[in-house]
Scaffold this active site. Structure first.
Site, PDB file in Angstrom:
ATOM      1  N   GLY A 106     -43.943  15.946  19.816  1.00 27.65           N
ATOM      2  CA  GLY A 106     -44.422  15.290  19.728  1.00 27.65           C
ATOM      3  C   GLY A 106     -44.887  15.414  21.793  1.00 27.65           C
ATOM      4  CD  GLU A 331     -21.269   5.093  33.056  1.00 30.19           C
ATOM      5  OE1 GLU A 331     -21.916   5.757  34.052  1.00 30.19           O
ATOM      6  OE2 GLU A 331     -21.024   6.138  32.599  1.00 30.19           O
TER       7      GLU A 331
HETATM    8  P1  ATP Z   1     -44.875  17.307  16.044  1.00 27.71           P
HETATM    9  O1  ATP Z   1     -44.405  18.650  16.833  1.00 27.71           O
HETATM   10  O2  ATP Z   1     -43.492  16.265  16.289  1.00 27.71           O
HETATM   11  O3  ATP Z   1     -45.632  17.324  14.779  1.00 27.71           O
HETATM   12  P2  ATP Z   1     -46.829  16.835  18.236  1.00 27.71           P
HETATM   13  O4  ATP Z   1     -46.852  17.422  19.073  1.00 27.71           O
HETATM   14  O5  ATP Z   1     -47.967  16.913  17.066  1.00 27.71           O
HETATM   15  O6  ATP Z   1     -45.504  16.415  17.305  1.00 27.71           O
HETATM   16  P3  ATP Z   1     -48.039  14.111  18.183  1.00 27.71           P
HETATM   17  O7  ATP Z   1     -47.642  13.939  16.512  1.00 27.71           O
HETATM   18  O8  ATP Z   1     -49.583  14.313  18.284  1.00 27.71           O
HETATM   19  O9  ATP Z   1     -46.905  15.401  18.325  1.00 27.71           O
HETATM   20  O10 ATP Z   1     -47.872  12.656  19.268  1.00 27.71           O
HETATM   21  C1  ATP Z   1     -47.507  12.120  18.502  1.00 27.71           C
HETATM   22  C2  ATP Z   1     -47.455  10.289  19.174  1.00 27.71           C
HETATM   23  O11 ATP Z   1     -47.712  10.059  20.404  1.00 27.71           O
HETATM   24  C3  ATP Z   1     -49.243  10.319  19.736  1.00 27.71           C
HETATM   25  O12 ATP Z   1     -49.934   9.713  18.260  1.00 27.71           O
HETATM   26  C4  ATP Z   1     -49.191   9.503  20.408  1.00 27.71           C
HETATM   27  O13 ATP Z   1     -49.382   8.058  20.132  1.00 27.71           O
HETATM   28  C5  ATP Z   1     -48.278  10.382  21.601  1.00 27.71           C
HETATM   29  N1  ATP Z   1     -48.600  10.943  22.293  1.00 27.71           N
HETATM   30  C6  ATP Z   1     -47.683  12.545  22.163  1.00 27.71           C
HETATM   31  N2  ATP Z   1     -48.791  13.135  23.244  1.00 27.71           N
HETATM   32  C7  ATP Z   1     -49.579  12.636  23.531  1.00 27.71           C
HETATM   33  C8  ATP Z   1     -50.425  12.884  24.368  1.00 27.71           C
HETATM   34  N3  ATP Z   1     -50.600  14.065  25.048  1.00 27.71           N
HETATM   35  N4  ATP Z   1     -51.475  12.167  24.925  1.00 27.71           N
HETATM   36  C9  ATP Z   1     -50.946  10.826  24.677  1.00 27.71           C
HETATM   37  N5  ATP Z   1     -50.529  10.426  23.558  1.00 27.71           N
HETATM   38  C10 ATP Z   1     -49.505  10.929  23.338  1.00 27.71           C
END
Ligand code: ATP
Length: 494
Positions: A106, A331
């Protein structure tokens, strides 16, 4: 796989019909026509063998990605090889074939690959490592070939002279050879990927660049990381505070925010959140605002969304009165110790059940902490033990509600031991016995427990006061908690 099964069943039915004496000529003609059509579409990249490969979405640009400035500049530097293709060819430089993006889930790896396609004006084809793993030998390798073919076909169709192939979860397809159970099939697939990448030459009419993503770069076969394959590695880390602010701004661009909203405070409160968490937070805040009948997102919606993203939706659990009292004492214990060892660290204390938790204390963590001192780790153990110590002090008994806290305390104590910060000195993780570690972990935890008990005994009145406010109000803010600890009493909790 479904496709293969269907083909098998159809052939069996046709043979069966022939045995029964039915005229199968029209069936065979229709079947051949379907086969020819699907072959034509596949060869042009319009459909893929696995049905999920082609994804021409390249609407993302680097401006839509927050908190990844280092990764973006490293990536752009590499992508300039693709943009200046002719210059590179003249200089006799071999083309860049692969870029590996590694980092936690993510954090924006997929976004970076899409933005790379836009930046280089390339066609974009995406797939995932799991798409190549089938029970039939040779299918994975065939899919790799098809993937490269469909990328080229798509680039031709879109009249581009380069294509980016994005492979998510490359570790599934590119794990060290010989490590998988059905390793022959996995190895064949990986070998085919290496063959395809070796076939990328600077004089190819379509320049292919493979961008792969993984959370586990350590799992990859060394052959993939060899120069000439994924020879650029870009780390995509969790965003720091300013990165989180950037991402929050990106994901609230299309939302109506109240003028008093302070995104900086939310960025401060969301240590450890990935871009995906922050996107979800903004979305949840908008949902909460809508449920509230508010036309704008207020600070309280964003704050509640932070809790929701961490712990999940509020649940319908209805704890008994005794349970509510116990949770409020528990808590309050965590919160008091949190403030005493780490002033100004508590953001919220609540006994509203969410997800699996009956209550929780959210602490704002200091950003960019890469190393911890022994004292900081001991403080963390103290905070973890604060809940159960408070229960023991006020109710004279402990409960199962502390299981997670103990797990956390043990993990931190083990960290102290394994990093050579305990009384055992520097030790070898492989050679030390489990009993010895356990003994030391117990000793560390006991010492911290004694300190916590002393601190709480001194604050027993405040502990009871906070607990009774929690029973009434359910949630109190860190600010209000500090006022009570300082001996000030206010009218309103949140
Ligand atoms: P994974 O390893 O789980 O495949 P990933 O690193 O490829 O994850 P993304 O699929 O590029 O992550 O990100 C998922 C969503 O999170 C994006 O569609 C976006 O909405 C949000 N997001 C993640 N990173 C960013 C960022 N650096 N800036 C803006 N939005 C982000």
């Amino acid at each position: 796989m479904v496709k293969e099964i269907l083909i098998g069943i159809s052939i069996a039915l046709v043979i069966f019909a022939a045995i029964l004496g039915i005229d199968i000529t029209p069936i065979v003609i229709v079947g051949m026509m379907i086969f020819a059509l699907s072959f034509l579409l596949e060869s042009r990249g319009l459909i893929s063998s696995s049905g999920k490969v082609v994804n021409p979405d390249t609407s993302v640009s680097f401006d839509d990605i927050g908190g990844q400035n280092t990764a973006i500049s490293e990536l752009k530097e590499a992508l300039d090889f693709v943009i200046n293709r002719d210059k590179i060819r003249k200089m006799g430089i071999r083309p860049l074939k692969g870029i590996l993006l590694s980092g936690p889930p993510g954090t924006g790896k997929t976004l970076l690959a899409k933005a790379a396609a836009k930046y280089t004006d390339s066609s974009y084809v995406a797939t995932s490592g799991s798409e190549f793993i089938e029970m039939y030998a040779g299918v994975g390798a065939q899919r790799v070939r098809k993937l490269f073919e469909s990328a080229k076909a798509l680039a031709k169709k879109e009249q581009k002279n380069s294509a980016i192939i994005f492979i998510d979860e490359i570790d599934i397809l590119g794990a060290k050879r010989g490590t998988n159970e059905s390793h022959h099939e996995y190895d064949q697939t990986l070998n085919q990927l290496l063959v395809e990448m070796d076939g990328i030459k600077s004089d190819n009419d379509i320049n292919i660049l493979v961008v792969a993503a993984t959370n586990r770069p350590d799992m990859l076969d060394p052959a993939l990381l060899r120069p000439g394959r994924f020879d650029r590695q870009v780390t995509v880390d969790l965003p720091d505070k300013s990165g989180r602010l950037q991402i929050l701004k990106i994901h609230t661009r299309n939302k109506l925010l109240d003028e008093n909203v302070n995104l900086e405070a939310i960025a401060e409160d969301t240590f450890g959140f990935s871009g995906a968490h922050l996107e979800s937070l903004c979305n949840e805040a908008a949902i909460l605002a809508m449920r509230d009948g508010s036309s704008k997102i207020m600070q309280k919606h964003l704050q509640e969304a932070v809790d929701k993203v961490i712990l999940g939706e509020k649940t319908d659990k209805k704890p008994t009165e005794d349970e509510i009292l116990r949770v409020s004492i528990h808590e309050a214990g965590h919160a008091i110790i949190g403030e005493l060892v780490n002033p100004n660290s508590v953001a919220t204390v609540t006994i509203v059940p969410r997800g699996k938790a009956l209550g929780f204390v959210r602490q704002t963590e200091k950003d960019d902490t890469f190393i911890y001192t022994k004292e900081q780790l001991e403080h963390e153990i103290m905070v973890a033990l604060g809940g159960t110590a408070a229960e023991l002090l006020v109710l004279n008994s402990r409960s199962t509600g502390s299981a997670n806290d103990f797990e956390q305390a043990v993990d931190i104590a083990k960290k102290i031991v394994y990093t050579g910060l305990s009384s055992l000195g520097i030790i070898s993780k492989d050679d030390i016995s489990g009993d010895k570690v356990n003994e030391e972990v117990n000793k560390i935890i006991k010492e911290q427990e004694e300190k916590v008990k002393e601190l709480l005994k001194d604050k027993i009145d405040v502990l009871n006061e906070i607990s009774s406010i929690l029973v009434k109000e359910e949630t109190i803010s860190g600010e209000y908690l500090r006022r009570i600890l300082n001996g000030e009493t206010a009218q309103k909790a949140c």
